[in-house]
Design an enzyme around this catalytic site. Sequence first.
Site, PDB file in Angstrom:
ATOM      1  N   GLN A  97      32.345  -6.550  34.823  1.00 28.12           N
ATOM      2  CA  GLN A  97      33.527  -5.524  34.041  1.00 28.12           C
ATOM      3  C   GLN A  97      34.657  -6.546  33.851  1.00 28.12           C
ATOM      4  O   GLN A  97      35.636  -5.753  33.252  1.00 28.12           O
ATOM      5  CB  GLN A  97      33.887  -4.481  35.240  1.00 28.12           C
ATOM      6  CG  GLN A  97      32.945  -3.540  35.641  1.00 28.12           C
ATOM      7  CD  GLN A  97      33.032  -2.895  36.998  1.00 28.12           C
ATOM      8  OE1 GLN A  97      34.311  -2.582  37.030  1.00 28.12           O
ATOM      9  NE2 GLN A  97      32.209  -2.197  37.567  1.00 28.12           N
ATOM     10  N   HIS A 162      35.928  -3.889  39.361  1.00 24.62           N
ATOM     11  CA  HIS A 162      36.859  -3.070  39.567  1.00 24.62           C
ATOM     12  C   HIS A 162      38.199  -3.874  39.262  1.00 24.62           C
ATOM     13  O   HIS A 162      39.055  -3.908  40.439  1.00 24.62           O
ATOM     14  CB  HIS A 162      36.777  -2.567  41.214  1.00 24.62           C
ATOM     15  CG  HIS A 162      35.562  -1.708  41.182  1.00 24.62           C
ATOM     16  ND1 HIS A 162      35.712  -1.104  42.626  1.00 24.62           N
ATOM     17  CD2 HIS A 162      34.674  -1.229  40.592  1.00 24.62           C
ATOM     18  CE1 HIS A 162      34.417  -0.013  42.510  1.00 24.62           C
ATOM     19  NE2 HIS A 162      33.928  -0.567  41.493  1.00 24.62           N
ATOM     20  N   GLU A 255      37.390  11.132  40.188  1.00 23.05           N
ATOM     21  CA  GLU A 255      38.625  11.561  40.529  1.00 23.05           C
ATOM     22  C   GLU A 255      39.545  11.817  39.429  1.00 23.05           C
ATOM     23  O   GLU A 255      39.696  10.908  38.354  1.00 23.05           O
ATOM     24  CB  GLU A 255      39.558  11.182  41.787  1.00 23.05           C
ATOM     25  CG  GLU A 255      38.603  11.081  42.962  1.00 23.05           C
ATOM     26  CD  GLU A 255      39.440  10.507  44.202  1.00 23.05           C
ATOM     27  OE1 GLU A 255      38.834  10.383  45.257  1.00 23.05           O
ATOM     28  OE2 GLU A 255      40.429   9.754  43.883  1.00 23.05           O
ATOM     29  N   TYR A 265      46.011   7.575  48.357  1.00 21.49           N
ATOM     30  CA  TYR A 265      44.800   8.612  47.643  1.00 21.49           C
ATOM     31  C   TYR A 265      43.536   8.263  48.597  1.00 21.49           C
ATOM     32  O   TYR A 265      42.490   8.940  48.090  1.00 21.49           O
ATOM     33  CB  TYR A 265      44.756   8.198  46.272  1.00 21.49           C
ATOM     34  CG  TYR A 265      45.800   8.876  45.592  1.00 21.49           C
ATOM     35  CD1 TYR A 265      45.887  10.224  45.046  1.00 21.49           C
ATOM     36  CD2 TYR A 265      47.172   8.391  45.382  1.00 21.49           C
ATOM     37  CE1 TYR A 265      46.826  10.706  44.437  1.00 21.49           C
ATOM     38  CE2 TYR A 265      48.190   8.702  44.814  1.00 21.49           C
ATOM     39  CZ  TYR A 265      48.073   9.919  44.469  1.00 21.49           C
ATOM     40  OH  TYR A 265      49.243  10.623  43.931  1.00 21.49           O
ATOM     41  N   TYR A 276      27.333   4.269  48.407  1.00 21.52           N
ATOM     42  CA  TYR A 276      26.040   3.828  47.923  1.00 21.52           C
ATOM     43  C   TYR A 276      25.153   3.566  48.987  1.00 21.52           C
ATOM     44  O   TYR A 276      25.646   2.869  50.149  1.00 21.52           O
ATOM     45  CB  TYR A 276      26.234   2.651  47.198  1.00 21.52           C
ATOM     46  CG  TYR A 276      27.070   2.665  45.821  1.00 21.52           C
ATOM     47  CD1 TYR A 276      26.333   3.501  44.798  1.00 21.52           C
ATOM     48  CD2 TYR A 276      28.422   2.175  45.754  1.00 21.52           C
ATOM     49  CE1 TYR A 276      26.918   3.664  43.532  1.00 21.52           C
ATOM     50  CE2 TYR A 276      29.051   2.726  44.541  1.00 21.52           C
ATOM     51  CZ  TYR A 276      28.640   3.026  43.442  1.00 21.52           C
ATOM     52  OH  TYR A 276      29.141   3.339  42.238  1.00 21.52           O
TER      53      TYR A 276
END
Length: 382
Positions: A97, A162, A255, A265, A276
């Site tokens: 990513q 991430h 979200e 959060y 997972y």
Amino acid sequence: MKSASLALAGLVVALTAGCSADSASSGALGPVTAADDEGWPFAVEEVDRFDEPWAMAFLPDGDLLLTERAGTLHLRDAATGERVEVVGTPEVVDAGQGGLGDVLPGPTYAEDGLVYLSWAEAGDGGVGAAVGRARLETGSEPALSDLRVIWRQTPKTDGEGHFSHRLAFSPDGEHLYVSSGDRQLKDPAQDTTNTLGSIVRLTLDGEPAPGNPMADAGGATAEIWSWGHRNPLGLEFAPDGTLWSSEMGPEGGDELNLVEAGANYGWPEASDGSDYGGGEIPDHAEGDGYAAPVRSWTPSISPGSLLIYSGEMFPDWEGDAFLGALSGEALVRVDLEEQRAADTEVYDLGERVRAVEQGPDGAIWLLEDEGAGRLLRLTPAG
């Protein structure tokens, strides 16, 4: 675990013909059509294509900056549609990513030409997100000059996921907000001695902003505005000045969050999805000490971007949230009323939507992920 079908109540629009094999191979650009477009709230025009796009931002003159993960920054002319590569971009880690990420003109761009970028970089301990600032030199050979890193995600870690690294400026132009993912490590999101799994609030020079919730603690802690985030890939201010984030959950539990100073959060202690492999995670619950999402999705839609609309072209949508869905292959609209989610509409594009942006005239622009890579412009139907 909570469960809600992706076929949400509201309008579901199929835009299938525009991504056919024949269209992609021909390279033809123009209106995207389908067999039955009656009732569409917008017309869709394909205006360009890219290999592996990630983010886009409009300059004050209407020209468009657009990043590709491998490290390329494009400048697209608003009048002609011609684009040129901007030289001087940073060296990026293009893996998983990672790569070149977000781009935004600074609050003082009209005076000094400063732009801000984010990317994945290598360093001691592994890989991490970085944010830099440079001067954009336009002309026949656009270039970034005086690029310097102003913020680094800490600590660097192994892995390729991430990073998040979305950027947003406060409405008054005084502060830079950066979303920092948990790097798939989970627990650091609850540890405020690092910036993983958090949203940080900085000065325009990248220093911890005075008045942050833990400013007196110093170090990385002083940068944190909120924490307990997993992979917040959308970050945007609404017309009323509130800050919002769209966040990828685990197996479900995506979200849409109203981001408030000092709020936790919940990740990985609370989520409306499952881990997972079937591991259970407690749902958000009243009184658990965690800020619950305004809207969550199970099964996942994989929100990769966020726009809070403020234009005049779609007046009924002012203040509404638009999320680009990756696995959901859709544009998702959430009607926000008094900071609460009302109706939701899903527009099925049949391709992964990587970025959503508002044009200077109020049109909505979409950027599809690599593979399709179309740049689309949405205007009112009819």
